[in-house]
Enzyme design. Structure first.
Site, mmCIF file in Angstrom:
data_model
loop_
_atom_site.group_PDB
_atom_site.id
_atom_site.type_symbol
_atom_site.label_atom_id
_atom_site.label_comp_id
_atom_site.label_asym_id
_atom_site.label_seq_id
_atom_site.Cartn_x
_atom_site.Cartn_y
_atom_site.Cartn_z
ATOM 1 N N HIS A 144 54.929 31.841 7.444
ATOM 2 C CA HIS A 144 55.252 32.871 8.396
ATOM 3 C C HIS A 144 54.098 33.541 9.138
ATOM 4 C CE1 HIS A 144 57.784 35.426 10.792
ATOM 5 N NE2 HIS A 144 57.142 36.559 9.981
ATOM 6 N N GLU A 152 65.312 36.605 5.728
ATOM 7 C CA GLU A 152 64.599 37.212 4.595
ATOM 8 C C GLU A 152 65.721 37.244 3.361
ATOM 9 O OE1 GLU A 152 62.518 40.502 5.354
ATOM 10 O OE2 GLU A 152 62.298 39.926 7.543
ATOM 11 N N ASP A 167 66.610 40.407 9.229
ATOM 12 C CA ASP A 167 65.933 41.368 9.978
ATOM 13 C C ASP A 167 65.823 40.932 11.592
ATOM 14 O OD1 ASP A 167 64.118 43.192 11.024
ATOM 15 O OD2 ASP A 167 62.306 42.174 9.890
ATOM 16 N N ARG A 216 61.727 40.218 20.199
ATOM 17 C CA ARG A 216 60.241 39.663 19.985
ATOM 18 C C ARG A 216 59.575 40.331 21.456
ATOM 19 N NH1 ARG A 216 59.760 38.679 15.204
ATOM 20 N NH2 ARG A 216 60.929 36.887 14.499
ATOM 21 N N GLN A 218 58.977 43.906 20.601
ATOM 22 C CA GLN A 218 57.982 44.018 19.419
ATOM 23 C C GLN A 218 56.445 43.786 20.044
ATOM 24 O OE1 GLN A 218 58.992 41.096 16.232
ATOM 25 N NE2 GLN A 218 57.203 41.642 15.074
ATOM 26 N N LYS A 236 62.783 46.301 16.072
ATOM 27 C CA LYS A 236 63.415 45.889 14.582
ATOM 28 C C LYS A 236 64.569 46.950 14.339
ATOM 29 C CE LYS A 236 60.221 43.279 12.867
ATOM 30 N NZ LYS A 236 60.484 41.509 12.347
ATOM 31 N N THR A 251 69.659 45.820 11.025
ATOM 32 C CA THR A 251 69.289 45.079 9.849
ATOM 33 C C THR A 251 70.541 44.696 8.897
ATOM 34 O OG1 THR A 251 66.990 46.076 9.922
ATOM 35 C CG2 THR A 251 67.605 44.665 7.754
ATOM 36 N N GLU A 262 59.402 30.846 15.468
ATOM 37 C CA GLU A 262 58.504 29.909 14.803
ATOM 38 C C GLU A 262 59.215 28.418 15.189
ATOM 39 O OE1 GLU A 262 57.152 30.746 10.595
ATOM 40 O OE2 GLU A 262 58.433 32.081 11.075
HETATM 41 CA CA LIG Z 1 60.733 40.997 8.847
HETATM 42 MG MG LIG Z 2 66.060 44.946 11.614
#
Ligand SMILES: [Ca+2]
Ligand SMILES: [Mg+2]
Ligand SMILES: [Ca+2]
Ligand SMILES: [Mg+2]
Ligand code: NI
Lengths: 420, 420
Positions: free
Chosen positions: B137, B205, B237, B241, B244, B257, B261, B368
């Protein structure tokens, strides 16, 4: 000034009847923590006042918000409760009101000498966020770490940059701070070293305490943001510059900050600060609509940092700054924080970021004051690049009114050596 | 396998008697939240078992840790309590033990069909930290954002990089996620835009749930770190993008973020995962002594992500990964977190970071998988670069034993459109 308390308050006191900041205290070591308000060199026990039935307004009459170990419940009630509490307490303490003044047994119970009490962190902090709202600080840090071309990142003038901080290690003024150990990295290709931080620093900040929160997914409008802020404390965001410099790419500060953050015990309300409102700096480029507020307020709060080396009697002033130097306002910070739907909760803490002014004598941390250790800072007989074991760092903050102060008291901590 | 419950458990179930994960549930909408353990398609009500006096071991006999709205008190008791609870529950549920099997009224009270209960976030999360422990990652993100030369930052192989996350917006599986609004920035010198995120993503995650914490200033040794980890959950999470990418310099991810979550409801204990231990990857360069552990454990946990567009019956698998791909172990993450003296508390959540494997089919997020939107990902009849409104994202995780699974169930959430 006009308004006067039956309790004698020294003209230099931070806590006259015009201030009335809220905190949490224990009158005796074995007592339960409870809410209190500072008045002169006494603390008014709000649990005692509440139990005596003296909060008789419509919002607080049947509330148990002052029979609590922290202020969260009171904060969650919002501005009507805060206004009512302030009016009730101001009346009770005034020289013309007999209810408390002439009740010796209640006075005895409810007024505790400040030097006898233990102060605690006044809120249960669900989340702590630290902003980066001083342009002078952003420019100095950028120049030190990334050079003099474009020291301020392109995004900085468009949004109040911030990171999530560590809530567990927030401690009350007077708590010792253990020098953190961690990894640092010399220049070039050599491997990292491990050991006690060699660049331990303070950061002169203030922090807003959140009142009513918002539901997840429902942002708070910038023009309503002030109703979600109860008040402000002094905050020292202790920082290990060597640890921070090595770890912070690409996800930001972590262990360079999380070993401890100190707050002052008294939350000064926005109501008490209202006489000290001043214009916020003009923002250019103009902010996006969600950050464009009808009235943009800063506060004129003088800030000072002293360092007191081990064994010395007095601290040496190392910087004088002012809250009014911040570029992004508290309300812009709060509105930005929620624009993505993030929920705030009562008791959340929003640090302003280091408050540096334009002149070198007003920089808010040693990183800037010594230009990352390139210069020495004189403390009378001795010099500093960064903090040494045994150093005590003492912040004060105060707004000067006409014949009275609205002050924050102090926010202090002493550095202990790293564990072996 | 040997061990068998008197409750019928389908061979494909994630929750046989070998697993026994802990959660918090409400048997009826109006009930108080309480601890439970998953067994097949039932939930065992631990408050009922505790009230019936069946926790009769030395640690739990007189504890009220199961008469609580979250698991924090139980977590704080540490491994002796966890071992005793697991042994007691495993015995009670076994086919050979009559105490619960032959007590119809207790069975009626204490065993609730899983499809009837509401699951809640099982812990009060004081602080949430997100690591960055998958090398694949880190390499992919670095290549996408900073180019193919040195995609992995120099510090990455020396320390488990992490950032503080937002605790308030952690929600339980099944909670809808509102598409966040925020600032993004096109290439070049044009001003930022504002609006609903155009690059909404998931991150596959897992997260460790902290048991007993440590005192501020007192680090936890890496070889004792496992005693501070109760178990593991699946975690999404969610990441915007575009938000961020524009905000993260220099202080890391924030609003990209903090809008939500998602965690799975069942905490699978390290004890249940012990049969699935495998070697962690060999670390080169060797870690500094404080991160060098005597035994370095990973776990073989198969992970899968499906996306289910609005109106479709089934999800389409978009990636298959495995927990064992992580470079930094859970115990190294925890030891690093405290090395500066930072205090952990029971219920703290430590995310692993996106778990990407080496092959493109094992990448853990759309950033990704579509290489930042350069490629389309096929979902059968439709394609995706990033998530669309109405998409449901479903994680599953499972370790396959000899004739049984130790599984995590699912961790899911559906995207709702931004507010206007
Ligand atoms: Ca993360
Ligand atoms: Mg989050
Ligand atoms: Ca700071
Ligand atoms: Mg700090
Ligand atoms: Ni007195």
């Amino acid at each position: 000034m006009g308004l006067k308390s039956f309790i004698e308050v020294h003209p230099d006191s931070h806590f006259p009847i015009q201030n009335l900041p809220f905190g949490i205290f224990k009158p005796e070591p074995a007592s339960d923590p409870r809410p209190g308000v500072a008045i002169g060199d006494h603390v008014l026990d709000l649990a005692a006042i509440s139990s005596a039935g003296l909060f008789d307004g419509p919002v607080l009459k049947s509330s148990d918000c002052f029979i609590q170990p922290n202020l969260n419940k009171f904060l969650g009630l919002g501005r009507p409760a805060w206004k009512e509490a302030r009016a009730t307490i101001q009346k009770l303490l005034s020289s013309t009101e007999p209810a408390l003044r002439d009740n010796a047994s209640l006075r005895q119970k409810a007024l505790v000498p400040m030097d006898k009490v233990e102060m605690l962190v006044p809120i249960a902090i669900g989340d702590y966020t630290d902003f980066f709202s001083s342009m002078h600080h952003a420019k100095n840090c950028g120049t030190i770490f990334r050079g003099p071309e474009n020291p301020i990142p392109a995004n900085w003038f468009h949004l109040p940059i911030a990171y999530h901080g560590r809530a567990s290690s927030i401690v009350i003024s007077g708590t010792d701070i253990v020098r953190p150990r961690g990894q640092g990295h010399p220049a070039g290709n050599s491997p990292p070293y491990f050991g006690p931080s060699q660049k331990l620093d303070f950061e002169l900040e203030m922090a807003a305490v959140v009142g009513p929160g918002n539901e997840l997914g429902k942002p708070i409008d910038v023009n309503e943001a002030a109703d979600h802020i109860f008040g402000v404390v002094l905050m020292n965001d202790w920082s290990a510059r060597d640890i921070q410099a090595w770890e912070y790419v690409p996800l930001g500060p972590f262990l360079g900050k999380s070993f401890g953050t100190t707050v002052s015990p008294w939350i000064v309300t926005l109501d008490a600060l209202e006489p000290f409102v001043c214009d916020a700096p003009k923002q250019n480029p103009p902010p996006l609509p969600y950050l464009a507020e009808t009235i943009s307020k800063n506060y004129d709060i003088s800030l000072e940092v002293r360092i007191k080396p081990a064994g010395e009697e007095h601290g040496h002033v190392v910087t004088k700054s002012n809250f009014k130097h911040l570029y992004w306002t508290l309300t812009q910070q709060l509105a930005h924080h929620t624009i993505n739907g993030c929920n705030l909760r009562p008791g959340d803490l929003l640090g302003t970021g280091t408050i540096s002014g334009p002149e070198p004598e007003s920089y808010g941390c040693l990183l800037e004051l010594t230009w990352n250790g390139q210069n020495q800072l004189s403390l009378g007989g001795t010099n500093r690049k960064f903090l040494e074991d045994g150093d005590e760092v003492i912040f004060t903050g105060c707004s000067k009114g006409n014949g009275y102060n609205v002050g924050f008291g102090t926010c202090s901590g002493k550095i202990l050596p790293s564990p072996l």
